[in-house]
Design an enzyme around this catalytic site. Structure first.
Site, PDB file in Angstrom:
ATOM      1  N   PRO A   9       0.788  -1.234   0.000  1.00  0.00           N
ATOM      2  CA  PRO A   9       0.000   0.000   0.000  1.00  0.00           C
ATOM      3  C   PRO A   9       0.821   1.285   0.000  1.00  0.00           C
ATOM      4  O   PRO A   9       1.858   1.367   0.657  1.00  0.00           O
ATOM      5  CB  PRO A   9      -0.831  -0.107   1.293  1.00  0.00           C
ATOM      6  CG  PRO A   9      -0.171  -1.148   2.116  1.00  0.00           C
ATOM      7  CD  PRO A   9       0.486  -2.083   1.157  1.00  0.00           C
ATOM      8  N   ASN A  10       0.313   2.230  -0.752  1.00  0.00           N
ATOM      9  CA  ASN A  10       0.836   3.600  -0.832  1.00  0.00           C
ATOM     10  C   ASN A  10       2.143   3.747  -1.609  1.00  0.00           C
ATOM     11  O   ASN A  10       2.612   4.858  -1.816  1.00  0.00           O
ATOM     12  CB  ASN A  10       0.986   4.224   0.575  1.00  0.00           C
ATOM     13  CG  ASN A  10      -0.339   4.246   1.310  1.00  0.00           C
ATOM     14  OD1 ASN A  10      -1.319   4.745   0.771  1.00  0.00           O
ATOM     15  ND2 ASN A  10      -0.395   3.687   2.508  1.00  0.00           N
ATOM     16  N   ARG A  17       4.574  11.135  -1.924  1.00  0.00           N
ATOM     17  CA  ARG A  17       4.397  10.620  -0.565  1.00  0.00           C
ATOM     18  C   ARG A  17       5.656  10.875   0.286  1.00  0.00           C
ATOM     19  O   ARG A  17       6.728  10.321  -0.019  1.00  0.00           O
ATOM     20  CB  ARG A  17       4.170   9.106  -0.677  1.00  0.00           C
ATOM     21  CG  ARG A  17       4.095   8.406   0.618  1.00  0.00           C
ATOM     22  CD  ARG A  17       4.120   6.909   0.445  1.00  0.00           C
ATOM     23  NE  ARG A  17       3.955   6.327   1.751  1.00  0.00           N
ATOM     24  CZ  ARG A  17       4.265   5.102   2.068  1.00  0.00           C
ATOM     25  NH1 ARG A  17       4.755   4.284   1.169  1.00  0.00           N
ATOM     26  NH2 ARG A  17       4.092   4.676   3.292  1.00  0.00           N
ATOM     27  N   TYR A  22      10.927   9.064   1.378  1.00  0.00           N
ATOM     28  CA  TYR A  22      10.932   8.121   0.247  1.00  0.00           C
ATOM     29  C   TYR A  22      11.524   8.704  -1.041  1.00  0.00           C
ATOM     30  O   TYR A  22      11.629   7.993  -2.041  1.00  0.00           O
ATOM     31  CB  TYR A  22       9.502   7.623  -0.013  1.00  0.00           C
ATOM     32  CG  TYR A  22       8.918   6.895   1.183  1.00  0.00           C
ATOM     33  CD1 TYR A  22       9.450   5.677   1.611  1.00  0.00           C
ATOM     34  CD2 TYR A  22       7.846   7.432   1.911  1.00  0.00           C
ATOM     35  CE1 TYR A  22       8.934   5.018   2.717  1.00  0.00           C
ATOM     36  CE2 TYR A  22       7.319   6.775   3.020  1.00  0.00           C
ATOM     37  CZ  TYR A  22       7.869   5.569   3.409  1.00  0.00           C
ATOM     38  OH  TYR A  22       7.359   4.912   4.511  1.00  0.00           O
ATOM     39  N   ASN A  73       8.065  -5.654  -1.256  1.00  0.00           N
ATOM     40  CA  ASN A  73       8.021  -4.558  -0.285  1.00  0.00           C
ATOM     41  C   ASN A  73       6.567  -4.506   0.199  1.00  0.00           C
ATOM     42  O   ASN A  73       5.714  -3.918  -0.461  1.00  0.00           O
ATOM     43  CB  ASN A  73       8.431  -3.231  -0.924  1.00  0.00           C
ATOM     44  CG  ASN A  73       8.438  -2.106   0.113  1.00  0.00           C
ATOM     45  OD1 ASN A  73       7.911  -2.253   1.216  1.00  0.00           O
ATOM     46  ND2 ASN A  73       9.018  -0.974  -0.256  1.00  0.00           N
ATOM     47  N   ALA A  76       3.280  -1.014   4.679  1.00  0.00           N
ATOM     48  CA  ALA A  76       2.767  -1.055   6.067  1.00  0.00           C
ATOM     49  C   ALA A  76       2.361  -2.462   6.498  1.00  0.00           C
ATOM     50  O   ALA A  76       2.374  -2.770   7.702  1.00  0.00           O
ATOM     51  CB  ALA A  76       1.599  -0.096   6.211  1.00  0.00           C
ATOM     52  N   ASP A  86       2.631 -16.100   5.705  1.00  0.00           N
ATOM     53  CA  ASP A  86       2.053 -17.447   5.602  1.00  0.00           C
ATOM     54  C   ASP A  86       1.982 -17.883   4.135  1.00  0.00           C
ATOM     55  O   ASP A  86       2.302 -19.031   3.806  1.00  0.00           O
ATOM     56  CB  ASP A  86       0.642 -17.485   6.201  1.00  0.00           C
ATOM     57  CG  ASP A  86       0.643 -17.655   7.712  1.00  0.00           C
ATOM     58  OD1 ASP A  86       1.740 -17.796   8.298  1.00  0.00           O
ATOM     59  OD2 ASP A  86      -0.448 -17.642   8.313  1.00  0.00           O
ATOM     60  N   GLU A  97      12.799  -9.434   1.130  1.00  0.00           N
ATOM     61  CA  GLU A  97      12.029  -8.288   1.631  1.00  0.00           C
ATOM     62  C   GLU A  97      12.838  -7.015   1.385  1.00  0.00           C
ATOM     63  O   GLU A  97      14.030  -6.971   1.711  1.00  0.00           O
ATOM     64  CB  GLU A  97      11.811  -8.493   3.142  1.00  0.00           C
ATOM     65  CG  GLU A  97      11.144  -7.343   3.858  1.00  0.00           C
ATOM     66  CD  GLU A  97      11.188  -7.529   5.391  1.00  0.00           C
ATOM     67  OE1 GLU A  97      11.964  -8.378   5.888  1.00  0.00           O
ATOM     68  OE2 GLU A  97      10.455  -6.799   6.073  1.00  0.00           O
ATOM     69  N   HIS A  99      12.805  -2.634   1.673  1.00  0.00           N
ATOM     70  CA  HIS A  99      12.216  -1.371   2.126  1.00  0.00           C
ATOM     71  C   HIS A  99      13.057  -0.215   1.615  1.00  0.00           C
ATOM     72  O   HIS A  99      14.292  -0.274   1.693  1.00  0.00           O
ATOM     73  CB  HIS A  99      12.141  -1.307   3.652  1.00  0.00           C
ATOM     74  CG  HIS A  99      11.300  -2.398   4.224  1.00  0.00           C
ATOM     75  ND1 HIS A  99       9.931  -2.379   4.130  1.00  0.00           N
ATOM     76  CD2 HIS A  99      11.637  -3.569   4.818  1.00  0.00           C
ATOM     77  CE1 HIS A  99       9.446  -3.487   4.674  1.00  0.00           C
ATOM     78  NE2 HIS A  99      10.457  -4.229   5.093  1.00  0.00           N
ATOM     79  N   SER A 101      13.063   2.883   2.873  1.00  0.00           N
ATOM     80  CA  SER A 101      13.640   3.482   4.087  1.00  0.00           C
ATOM     81  C   SER A 101      14.142   2.352   4.982  1.00  0.00           C
ATOM     82  O   SER A 101      13.999   1.175   4.634  1.00  0.00           O
ATOM     83  CB  SER A 101      12.557   4.282   4.823  1.00  0.00           C
ATOM     84  OG  SER A 101      11.553   3.406   5.321  1.00  0.00           O
ATOM     85  N   ARG A 106      13.159   4.143  12.353  1.00  0.00           N
ATOM     86  CA  ARG A 106      11.991   5.027  12.380  1.00  0.00           C
ATOM     87  C   ARG A 106      11.149   4.760  13.638  1.00  0.00           C
ATOM     88  O   ARG A 106      11.703   4.375  14.662  1.00  0.00           O
ATOM     89  CB  ARG A 106      11.205   4.843  11.072  1.00  0.00           C
ATOM     90  CG  ARG A 106      12.052   5.254   9.844  1.00  0.00           C
ATOM     91  CD  ARG A 106      11.325   5.042   8.544  1.00  0.00           C
ATOM     92  NE  ARG A 106      10.066   5.803   8.496  1.00  0.00           N
ATOM     93  CZ  ARG A 106       9.129   5.615   7.576  1.00  0.00           C
ATOM     94  NH1 ARG A 106       9.307   4.710   6.633  1.00  0.00           N
ATOM     95  NH2 ARG A 106       8.029   6.335   7.597  1.00  0.00           N
ATOM     96  N   ARG A 110       7.399   0.323  13.615  1.00  0.00           N
ATOM     97  CA  ARG A 110       7.936  -0.214  12.349  1.00  0.00           C
ATOM     98  C   ARG A 110       9.054  -1.227  12.592  1.00  0.00           C
ATOM     99  O   ARG A 110       9.633  -1.770  11.650  1.00  0.00           O
ATOM    100  CB  ARG A 110       8.461   0.910  11.464  1.00  0.00           C
ATOM    101  CG  ARG A 110       7.382   1.832  10.956  1.00  0.00           C
ATOM    102  CD  ARG A 110       7.940   2.865   9.992  1.00  0.00           C
ATOM    103  NE  ARG A 110       7.063   4.016   9.969  1.00  0.00           N
ATOM    104  CZ  ARG A 110       5.984   4.130   9.188  1.00  0.00           C
ATOM    105  NH1 ARG A 110       5.664   3.184   8.348  1.00  0.00           N
ATOM    106  NH2 ARG A 110       5.232   5.213   9.240  1.00  0.00           N
TER     107      ARG A 110
HETATM  108  C1  DQA Z   1       8.309   0.913   3.679  1.00  0.00           C
HETATM  109  C2  DQA Z   1       8.442   1.075   5.190  1.00  0.00           C
HETATM  110  C3  DQA Z   1       7.107   0.821   5.889  1.00  0.00           C
HETATM  111  O1  DQA Z   1       7.252   0.993   7.299  1.00  0.00           O
HETATM  112  C4  DQA Z   1       6.057   1.792   5.395  1.00  0.00           C
HETATM  113  O2  DQA Z   1       4.803   1.520   5.988  1.00  0.00           O
HETATM  114  C5  DQA Z   1       5.968   1.838   3.917  1.00  0.00           C
HETATM  115  C6  DQA Z   1       7.181   1.769   3.116  1.00  0.00           C
HETATM  116  C7  DQA Z   1       9.587   1.296   2.927  1.00  0.00           C
HETATM  117  O3  DQA Z   1       9.704   0.931   1.765  1.00  0.00           O
HETATM  118  O4  DQA Z   1      10.447   1.981   3.494  1.00  0.00           O
HETATM  119  O5  DQA Z   1       4.879   2.016   3.364  1.00  0.00           O
HETATM  120  O6  DQA Z   1       8.037  -0.462   3.400  1.00  0.00           O
END
Ligand code: DQA
Length: 144
Positions: A9-10, A17, A22, A73, A76, A86, A97, A99, A101, A106, A110
């Site tokens: 998401p996002n 954003r 980011y 990624n 959230a 799962d 995985e 990210h 950031s 943070r 998180r």
């Molecule tokens: C994120 C880090 C997460 O904590 C956050 O909710 C995101 C982006 C990152 O790419 O740094 O949406 O996954």
């Protein structure tokens, strides 16, 4: 090698954003970077973004027998989802995985990643480069 890149998401709002966290580059630019790197490595890539946990779970399930590796990624959902790890464990596709950031530096909420336990590695805090580093890691792993 067939690689699935999943974004939660996002992440579609990259560019507008929280640019101080980011960066100013857009989601389209991220996809372009991933596609260019895949082409350079001779990897077939599919990229999928969703704001919905179930849609991400569906894509992981559908990847079974189709994709060799996953870069994810979960955004959230990293810190809340049990269903995503799962699903990764169920399909047994090697996943990394990523990210943009570094969540460890943070807010306290998180610092937990449920997804980490289902991944062979975590790359955090390297911005867009984290995705290409994850792709390189999976390519090396699958060739050896
Ligand atoms: C994120 C880090 C997460 O904590 C956050 O909710 C995101 C982006 C990152 O790419 O740094 O949406 O996954």
């Amino acid at each position: 090698m067939k690689l699935l890149v999943l974004n939660g998401p996002n992440l579609n709002l990259l560019g507008m954003r929280e640019p101080e966290i980011y960066g100013h580059e857009t989601y389209a630019a991220l996809c372009e970077k991933i596609r260019a790197h895949a082409a350079a490595c001779g990897v077939e890539v599919e990229i999928f973004q969703s704001n919905h946990e179930g849609a991400l779970v569906d894509r992981i399930q559908e990847a079974c027998g189709v994709f060799d590796a996953i870069v994810i990624n979960p955004a959230a959902y990293t810190h809340t989802s049990i269903a995503i790890p799962d699903a990764l464990k169920a399909v047994r596709i090697p996943a990394v995985e990523v990210h943009l950031s570094d969540p460890a530096r943070r807010e306290a909420f998180r610092r937990v990643s449920y997804v980490r336990s289902a991944c062979v590695a975590t790359i955090a805090g390297h911005g867009f480069d984290g995705y290409t580093e994850a792709m390189d890691l999976l390519c090396r792993m699958l060739k050896s």
